[in-house]
Design an enzyme around this catalytic site. Structure first.
Site, short mmCIF file in Angstrom:
data_model
loop_
_atom_site.label_atom_id
_atom_site.label_comp_id
_atom_site.label_asym_id
_atom_site.label_seq_id
_atom_site.Cartn_x
_atom_site.Cartn_y
_atom_site.Cartn_z
N SER A 102 55.14 61.10 11.13
CA SER A 102 54.78 59.94 11.94
C SER A 102 55.99 59.50 12.76
CB SER A 102 54.32 58.79 11.05
OG SER A 102 54.30 57.59 11.80
N HIS A 104 51.84 62.84 14.17
CA HIS A 104 51.06 61.62 13.99
C HIS A 104 51.68 60.51 14.86
CE1 HIS A 104 48.49 58.93 11.46
NE2 HIS A 104 49.46 58.05 11.65
N ASP A 143 51.35 56.64 16.05
CA ASP A 143 50.75 55.34 15.73
C ASP A 143 50.71 54.45 16.97
OD1 ASP A 143 50.35 55.47 12.78
OD2 ASP A 143 52.50 55.89 12.84
N MET A 163 49.77 50.85 18.36
CA MET A 163 49.54 49.48 17.86
C MET A 163 49.51 48.51 19.03
SD MET A 163 52.08 49.40 14.59
CE MET A 163 52.25 50.80 13.47
N HIS A 179 46.68 57.66 15.89
CA HIS A 179 46.15 56.70 14.93
C HIS A 179 46.10 55.35 15.65
CE1 HIS A 179 46.93 54.40 10.87
NE2 HIS A 179 45.76 54.11 11.41
N MET A 183 45.62 51.75 15.96
CA MET A 183 45.54 50.47 15.26
C MET A 183 45.42 49.40 16.33
SD MET A 183 48.38 51.37 12.40
CE MET A 183 48.95 52.74 13.39
N MET A 206 44.27 54.46 4.29
CA MET A 206 45.58 53.82 4.40
C MET A 206 46.10 53.50 3.01
SD MET A 206 46.47 53.75 7.55
CE MET A 206 47.97 52.80 7.30
N ASP A 244 48.20 57.78 4.51
CA ASP A 244 49.19 57.30 5.46
C ASP A 244 49.85 56.04 4.92
OD1 ASP A 244 50.67 56.59 7.67
OD2 ASP A 244 48.96 56.27 9.00
#
Ligand code: DX5
Ligand code: ZN
Length: 237
Positions: A20, A45, A47, A49, A78, A80, A149, A187
Site C-alpha cells: 500500500s 494498492h 488508497d 481518500m 481502494h 474510501m 478491513m 487491509d
C-alpha cells in the site's frame, strides 16, 4: 482471539502481497514504486481518500495516471470516498485495473460493482470493522475481491483488530459455499506478526503499507519478510 478463529486450510494457488503506497514517501512515489521491481509484490494498492468517508486525504486520479506510467504492476484502487459511482469512469480511464468500493458508501452496491466490471476493471467490495460479514453475502458473485478491513480505515500504521479475523473466515466460508473464485483481501495492521493469522483465517491477498515501505532494508525486503512470515502456509499452498 486469533487462536479462536477457525483455521482455513490454505489450499490457494498462492498468497498475494499488495503493498500500500499510503506508507510510502509521498515526495518520492516513483522511487517507491520502482523499489518493488522484482520483489514478488503482485499488485500495487492505492488508497484514495476524500476527507469525508475517512478523515484523511490522499491520491486522486492524476496520481493514479502518473503511477500507471511508472509500473507494470496491476493498480488496485481502494476508494474510501463517498459517492464513488461519480468517479468510477475517471479512475478506470486513469489506469485502474481493480476498483474497490465500500459497502458503507454504496446504497446500491450491486449496481456499483456491475458498473466497475463494465469498465473492464476487477470489482472489489470492502467492509469496515463495524460491518458484519453478511453484508457481502448477496454481492459476492458480483465481486472479484472481498476486502475485510482489519483496521478502521483512514490511516496506516494501526494495529490489526483481531476480531475482524472472524469475519475473514466467515467471508471465506461463504465464498466456498457459493463456489466462487472471489479473492479475500485483508487491509490494515498486516505485518510479520499477523500475516500468518490472516492467511489461516482465509485471506489470500495481504495489503501491507508500513510493513513494506517502512522496512529498514527497503520495500523489497519488506515483501520478502512477509512471505517468510507465512512459512509453511505459503509453502503448502
Ligand atoms: C488504510 C488503508 C490501508 C493502509 C494500511 O485505510 O486502507 O491500505 O495503507 O496500512 P498499514 O499496512 O500500515 O496498516
Ligand atoms: Zn487500503
Amino acid at each position: 482471539m486469533i487462536g479462536t478463529v477457525p483455521r482455513w486450510e490454505p489450499c490457494r494457488d498462492a498468497i498475494r502481497i499488495a503493498p500500500s503506497l499510503l506508507a510510502a514517501d509521498f515526495g518520492r512515489l516513483s522511487e517507491a514504486v520502482h523499489a518493488l521491481d522484482g520483489s514478488g509484490a503482485e499488485r500495487l494498492h492505492i488508497d484514495v481518500m476524500d476527507g469525508v468517508f475517512v478523515p484523511n486525504f490522499t491520491f486522486g486520479s492524476d496520481t493514479v495516471r502518473a503511477l500507471r506510467s511508472e509500473t507494470k504492476l496491476p493498480l488496485e484502487l481502494h476508494l474510501m470516498i463517498v459517492e464513488p459511482d461519480r468517479h468510477l469512469r475517471t479512475f478506470a480511464e486513469a489506469g485502474a485495473d481493480a476498483i474497490t468500493v465500500h459497502w458503507e458508501a454504496c446504497p446500491q452496491l450491486h449496481r456499483t460493482l456491475t458498473a466497475i466490471r463494465a469498465l473492464d476493471c476487477r470489482a472489489g467490495a470492502a467492509i469496515n470493522p463495524s460491518t458484519p460479514a453478511v453484508a457481502l453475502t448477496d454481492v459476492l458473485e458480483a465481486c472479484d475481491l472481498a476486502l475485510v478491513m482489519t483496521i478502521d480505515p483512514g490511516f496506516g500504521g494501526q494495529r490489526l483488530i483481531e476480531r475482524t479475523l472472524v469475519k475473514v473466515h466467515e467471508v471465506r466460508a461463504e465464498i466456498e459455499r457459493q463456489k466462487l473464485a472471489t479473492e479475500v483481501e485483508v487491509d490494515g495492521g498486516v505485518d510479520t506478526g499477523t500475516a500468518r493469522a490472516c492467511v489461516e483465517a482465509g485471506a489470500d491477498v495481504l495489503v501491507a503499507g508500513t510493513a513494506v515501505f517502512h522496512h529498514r532494508d527497503g520495500p523489497a525486503a519488506g515483501v520478502s519478510a512477509l512471505q517468510s512470515a507465512l512459512g509453511d502456509t505459503i509453502a503448502g499452498a
